[in-house]
Design a protein around this motif. Structure first.
Motif, PDB file in Angstrom:
ATOM      1  N   HIS A  21       0.868  -1.182   0.000  1.00 38.48           N
ATOM      2  CA  HIS A  21       0.000   0.000   0.000  1.00 38.48           C
ATOM      3  C   HIS A  21       0.902   1.228   0.000  1.00 38.48           C
ATOM      4  O   HIS A  21       1.724   1.405   0.892  1.00 38.48           O
ATOM      5  CB  HIS A  21      -0.872  -0.014   1.260  1.00 38.48           C
ATOM      6  N   ASN A  23       0.910   5.464  -0.421  1.00 36.07           N
ATOM      7  CA  ASN A  23       0.088   6.667  -0.408  1.00 36.07           C
ATOM      8  C   ASN A  23       1.008   7.871  -0.239  1.00 36.07           C
ATOM      9  O   ASN A  23       2.222   7.735  -0.254  1.00 36.07           O
ATOM     10  CB  ASN A  23      -0.948   6.593   0.723  1.00 36.07           C
ATOM     11  N   ASP A  31      -6.030   6.473   3.356  1.00 35.28           N
ATOM     12  CA  ASP A  31      -5.374   5.169   3.413  1.00 35.28           C
ATOM     13  C   ASP A  31      -6.440   4.094   3.254  1.00 35.28           C
ATOM     14  O   ASP A  31      -7.557   4.232   3.759  1.00 35.28           O
ATOM     15  CB  ASP A  31      -4.652   4.960   4.749  1.00 35.28           C
ATOM     16  N   TRP A  32      -6.074   3.003   2.591  1.00 37.36           N
ATOM     17  CA  TRP A  32      -7.052   1.946   2.347  1.00 37.36           C
ATOM     18  C   TRP A  32      -7.366   1.198   3.633  1.00 37.36           C
ATOM     19  O   TRP A  32      -6.478   0.675   4.305  1.00 37.36           O
ATOM     20  CB  TRP A  32      -6.548   0.994   1.264  1.00 37.36           C
ATOM     21  N   LEU A  35      -6.270  -2.804   4.904  1.00 38.12           N
ATOM     22  CA  LEU A  35      -4.961  -3.290   5.363  1.00 38.12           C
ATOM     23  C   LEU A  35      -5.058  -4.009   6.699  1.00 38.12           C
ATOM     24  O   LEU A  35      -4.283  -4.916   6.978  1.00 38.12           O
ATOM     25  CB  LEU A  35      -3.967  -2.132   5.479  1.00 38.12           C
ATOM     26  N   VAL A  43       2.048  -7.547   4.654  1.00 40.03           N
ATOM     27  CA  VAL A  43       1.524  -6.246   4.243  1.00 40.03           C
ATOM     28  C   VAL A  43       2.597  -5.190   4.487  1.00 40.03           C
ATOM     29  O   VAL A  43       3.175  -5.122   5.565  1.00 40.03           O
ATOM     30  CB  VAL A  43       0.242  -5.888   5.027  1.00 40.03           C
ATOM     31  N   SER A  45       3.322  -0.956   3.978  1.00 46.40           N
ATOM     32  CA  SER A  45       2.612   0.298   3.769  1.00 46.40           C
ATOM     33  C   SER A  45       3.562   1.459   4.011  1.00 46.40           C
ATOM     34  O   SER A  45       4.405   1.393   4.903  1.00 46.40           O
ATOM     35  CB  SER A  45       1.419   0.385   4.725  1.00 46.40           C
ATOM     36  N   PRO A  64      -4.008   6.607  -3.180  1.00 45.99           N
ATOM     37  CA  PRO A  64      -3.197   5.443  -2.873  1.00 45.99           C
ATOM     38  C   PRO A  64      -3.203   4.420  -4.009  1.00 45.99           C
ATOM     39  O   PRO A  64      -4.081   4.407  -4.859  1.00 45.99           O
ATOM     40  CB  PRO A  64      -3.853   4.857  -1.624  1.00 45.99           C
ATOM     41  N   THR A  65      -2.175   3.581  -3.977  1.00 45.03           N
ATOM     42  CA  THR A  65      -2.052   2.449  -4.891  1.00 45.03           C
ATOM     43  C   THR A  65      -1.835   1.211  -4.046  1.00 45.03           C
ATOM     44  O   THR A  65      -1.087   1.235  -3.071  1.00 45.03           O
ATOM     45  CB  THR A  65      -0.869   2.652  -5.865  1.00 45.03           C
ATOM     46  N   LEU A  66      -2.471   0.130  -4.437  1.00 43.07           N
ATOM     47  CA  LEU A  66      -2.353  -1.150  -3.765  1.00 43.07           C
ATOM     48  C   LEU A  66      -1.842  -2.147  -4.793  1.00 43.07           C
ATOM     49  O   LEU A  66      -2.408  -2.259  -5.888  1.00 43.07           O
ATOM     50  CB  LEU A  66      -3.736  -1.570  -3.251  1.00 43.07           C
ATOM     51  N   LEU A  86      -9.210   4.507  -2.827  1.00 39.97           N
ATOM     52  CA  LEU A  86      -9.296   3.181  -3.434  1.00 39.97           C
ATOM     53  C   LEU A  86     -10.716   2.661  -3.266  1.00 39.97           C
ATOM     54  O   LEU A  86     -11.249   2.657  -2.162  1.00 39.97           O
ATOM     55  CB  LEU A  86      -8.319   2.213  -2.757  1.00 39.97           C
TER      56      LEU A  86
END
Length: 100
Positions: A21, A23, A31-32, A35, A43, A45, A64-66, A86
């Protein structure tokens, strides 16, 4: 959660499964949420301001990108919409994780 600095070292040195993750600090409120609920995967981040090399290395154009990695290779990427959020449900990401 592990930091993105560890990600740089571990994904490039070892093939592993990971959910990443990325951001930006100014967008921290987006933030997603998932998580904290995904299971069965490492994970990572972090924020672009803390690790500026991440933007270019992972071709981050939206936050953000995941990103989901299997054996160190990207297999799925989710990027924010125009609202800088997201729009992916945790169960959809978990389903992808479960198929690794």
């Amino acid at each position: 959660m592990r930091t993105l600095l560890l990600l740089l070292l571990s994904l490039s040195a070892y093939g592993q499964n990971a959910l990443v993750h990325i951001n930006a600090e100014f967008n921290k409120s987006n933030d997603w949420y998932g998580l904290e609920v995904v299971d069965g995967i490492k994970v990572y981040s972090g924020y672009l301001e803390t690790n500026p090399a991440i933007k270019e290395k992972y071709n981050i154009t939206k936050v953000p990108t995941l990103i989901l990695y299997r054996d160190g290779k990207e297999i799925e990427r989710w990027e924010a919409g125009l609202d800088m959020k997201l729009h992916i449900k945790a169960n959809e990401v978990q389903d992808k994780i479960d198929t690794l």
